[in-house]
Design an enzyme around this catalytic site. Sequence first.
Site, mmCIF file in Angstrom:
data_model
loop_
_atom_site.group_PDB
_atom_site.id
_atom_site.type_symbol
_atom_site.label_atom_id
_atom_site.label_comp_id
_atom_site.label_asym_id
_atom_site.label_seq_id
_atom_site.Cartn_x
_atom_site.Cartn_y
_atom_site.Cartn_z
ATOM 1 N N CYS A 263 0.890 -1.179 0.000
ATOM 2 C CA CYS A 263 0.000 0.000 0.000
ATOM 3 C C CYS A 263 0.917 1.214 0.000
ATOM 4 O O CYS A 263 1.123 1.851 1.022
ATOM 5 C CB CYS A 263 -0.919 -0.008 1.208
ATOM 6 S SG CYS A 263 -2.083 -1.387 1.248
ATOM 7 N N LYS A 269 8.048 5.470 1.638
ATOM 8 C CA LYS A 269 8.738 4.249 2.078
ATOM 9 C C LYS A 269 9.296 3.485 0.870
ATOM 10 O O LYS A 269 10.347 2.844 0.966
ATOM 11 C CB LYS A 269 7.790 3.369 2.889
ATOM 12 C CG LYS A 269 7.287 4.024 4.169
ATOM 13 C CD LYS A 269 6.345 3.113 4.916
ATOM 14 C CE LYS A 269 5.726 3.829 6.109
ATOM 15 N NZ LYS A 269 4.800 4.913 5.676
ATOM 16 N N ASP A 333 2.063 -1.211 4.800
ATOM 17 C CA ASP A 333 1.752 -0.019 5.590
ATOM 18 C C ASP A 333 0.264 0.245 5.356
ATOM 19 O O ASP A 333 -0.123 0.942 4.428
ATOM 20 C CB ASP A 333 2.611 1.157 5.147
ATOM 21 C CG ASP A 333 2.455 2.357 6.076
ATOM 22 O OD1 ASP A 333 2.703 2.200 7.272
ATOM 23 O OD2 ASP A 333 2.061 3.426 5.583
ATOM 24 N N CYS A 386 0.234 4.137 11.084
ATOM 25 C CA CYS A 386 0.438 5.404 11.792
ATOM 26 C C CYS A 386 -0.718 5.621 12.769
ATOM 27 O O CYS A 386 -1.491 6.566 12.661
ATOM 28 C CB CYS A 386 0.566 6.564 10.811
ATOM 29 S SG CYS A 386 -0.790 6.730 9.627
#
Length: 451
Positions: A263, A269, A333, A386
């Site tokens: 994702c 990243k 993520d 997050c």
Amino acid sequence: MTLRPDDSPRRAAYEILLRVADGAYADMVLDAALNRSTLDGRDKRLLTELVYGILRLQGRLDFALAQFCSQPLKRLQPEVLWLLRLGSYQLLELDRVPAHAAVSSTVDLAREVGFEQVTGLVNGVLRALERGRAEIPWPPPAKIKPYLQHVCSMPVWLTKEVMRQLPNAEAQALGESLTVAPPLTLRVNTLKIDRDAFLQALQAAGHQARPCRYAGAGVIVEQRGEQPLPGDEQGWYQVQDEASMLTAELLNARPAQRILDACAAPGGKTTALAALTDNRAEIIALDKYPQRVELIRQGVARLGCPTVTAAECDLTRLPEFLEPQSFDRVLLDAPCSGLGVLRRNPEGRWNKSSANLRDLAALQQLLLNNVATLVRPGGLLLYSLCTFSHCETDEVVEDFLVAHPDFALEDLRTEFPAWQDLFTTTGTMRTYPHRHDGMDAFFAARFRRCN
């Protein structure tokens, strides 16, 4: 109402806030307005401060306004309440704006946007707030629940979530940290420049910066100068939080490996993984939406990462075009509640609920199950988010391990001894802004496929 980018910063902030209240994303609407705007640099900074500050402190502002408004705030027209929040933020939080200017500009704005009939109310409430602000009965930290709600500006559902996670003193510290702007953190693109050289370039351009505490390629800009950041067109850096940088490092990617960023958008990243492998690993970056795939491609081109291939893919279904057990490293993520980045996306406080967390946890479990099929025996799967909610982090990890006995949770403490304070007793990473040099609240768990 149509946003006019050449309006005053207060008018622009007011109209952006109305759009956010209707469901728009603050960062996207604000960025679009700034890009079109003819405002000077000072007014653009004020506009940014007003939008993000009001959204972060909406609960605090409402508590203060309620002390001086003769009717319940919920009975006011939404547009009028946003006008009052705009004025009260300037009175309570912006020392550089004189009180008379905060009041008069808000009254003028009410008249300008068609609310002549409430100018008396706006004037009266704001003047009463100015006279009586020293007497506002703010809850003390000892009363942690009302303190989080009315001082730290947390809705009830979020207050309960934080109190479930942390003891009172830490809940207070986290709540306070989420009311302020995050640091400007950059990941140096080591494919093009090293960190020391970039720090020197920043200093030469009039910026004050220092290395990040944990991330080897990270830089925190502590004070910006008047000049632009150096190396933007050359791809010397990527704006990225330190916790996000660390997530890429936890994957332990190596040259010659086949790596999946499941994702990936907007691609921070992904490009970090390319830098960590010195552009010598095959990296596939997926995202569900074509416009977000384009963001990945733009970042890849800017930063010089030719070994990355970006593609559209909905991972709620098994990806038929990817061979099972074909990746050495997989990063998921996952979409999440974003509680760890509320400083950057403050509207998340007000447009989510505890029910959303459960729905997201079910989605995360589905995505994790699907990408697990792509990991080779001996390969690594990193699950990151997050957020700090228990149901999206520890519970998803526990359920995954029960459903996948062929995967084992790895203890990250053994591989990263210098980062011991970032890890839990089970070896997962859990960061908080009040503990870890201002970085976002992130979670990461790493699994190894045993067979």
